[in-house]
Design a protein around this motif. Structure first.
Motif, PDB file in Angstrom:
ATOM      1  N   TYR A  39      -5.603 -10.556  -5.127  1.00 41.70           N
ATOM      2  CA  TYR A  39      -5.416 -11.745  -4.311  1.00 41.70           C
ATOM      3  C   TYR A  39      -6.234 -12.911  -4.855  1.00 41.70           C
ATOM      4  O   TYR A  39      -7.414 -12.794  -5.111  1.00 41.70           O
ATOM      5  N   LYS A 107       3.072  -4.276  -3.375  1.00 46.65           N
ATOM      6  CA  LYS A 107       1.704  -4.437  -2.874  1.00 46.65           C
ATOM      7  C   LYS A 107       1.123  -3.066  -2.572  1.00 46.65           C
ATOM      8  O   LYS A 107       1.674  -2.313  -1.768  1.00 46.65           O
TER       9      LYS A 107
ATOM     10  N   LYS B  41       5.348 -13.612  -3.034  1.00 47.13           N
ATOM     11  CA  LYS B  41       4.758 -13.135  -4.293  1.00 47.13           C
ATOM     12  C   LYS B  41       5.777 -13.009  -5.408  1.00 47.13           C
ATOM     13  O   LYS B  41       5.500 -12.378  -6.434  1.00 47.13           O
TER      14      LYS B  41
END
Lengths: 112, 113
Positions: A39, A107, B41
């Protein structure tokens, strides 16, 4: 639909467990790359695969490119909290040699 | 000594403003790129330059204008900023070709309010 699909979109695993992330395309993958992103940071290069059937390992991470060069997998053995982040596959796709197309991202969270 | 450096790292600005993001590389690579990463993302290429010449423009609005004063620099200027421009912008460099990886900067988080 995206040209490069990753699965799963997100993953939560217990520390010490193994996991696999997949990257799939309907086109041939040339110069397949795996990157990791934490991040707020840039992308960190992990591995590059070029030949069908190729497999590379670095520490506890293994990446493979299938014989047909349309699918790649990233396998992490005995996951650690330091493995947490977003994993992105990128590739030169047939017909798109001048740019790297990226997958949708996975993720990963590792619970201690 | 950072290989690919972008400035600023964070940028908050109002709609309608004009802003620039700078990128510099000390790797001696011929090819430089700008990528946009959206809130989900997803990373998508915007521009690619090779030896200061534009190679790829991925249907980016003409409010976005890249400028490469020399091989080591590729700056991104954005006019009349819109809310939808909020994203993280990454500069990357490479030697070009399918057998080499791209090296990424740390990204610039642009927030348009």
């Amino acid at each position: 639909s995206q040209e490069l699909e990753q699965s799963p979109q997100s993953l939560i695993v217990q520390e010490g467990k193994n996991l696999t992330i997949n990257c799939t395309s309907s086109k041939t993958l040339y110069g397949l790359y795996w990157y990791k992103q934490k991040y707020g940071e840039g992308l960190i290069f992990l591995m590059m695969l070029q030949k069908g059937g190729e497999e590379k390992s670095h520490e506890k991470i293994t990446a493979k490119l299938d014989e047909k060069k349309q699918q790649s997998s990233l396998h992490i053995t005995a996951s650690q909290p330091s493995h947490a982040g977003i994993y992105l596959c990128g590739a030169y796709l047939s017909g798109g040699y001048q740019k790297v197309t990226f997958g949708t991202g996975t993720k990963l969270q590792v619970i201690p | 000594d950072t290989a690919v450096s972008q400035t600023p790292k964070y940028l908050v600005t109002q709609m309608g403003n004009d802003k620039s993001i700078k990128c510099e590389q000390n790797l001696g690579h011929d090819t430089m790129y700008w990528y946009k990463q959206d809130s989900k993302k997803f990373l998508k290429i915007m521009f690619s330059y090779n030896n200061k010449e534009l190679i790829i423009n991925e249907t980016v609005p003409n409010r976005f204008s890249p400028k490469s004063p020399d091989k080591a620099h590729l700056n991104l200027h954005i006019n009349s900023l819109e809310l939808g421009d909020s994203a993280v912008y990454f500069c990357a460099t490479g030697r070009g070709g399918m057998n080499t990886e791209a090296f990424f900067g740390q990204g610039t988080r642009l927030t348009v309010v």
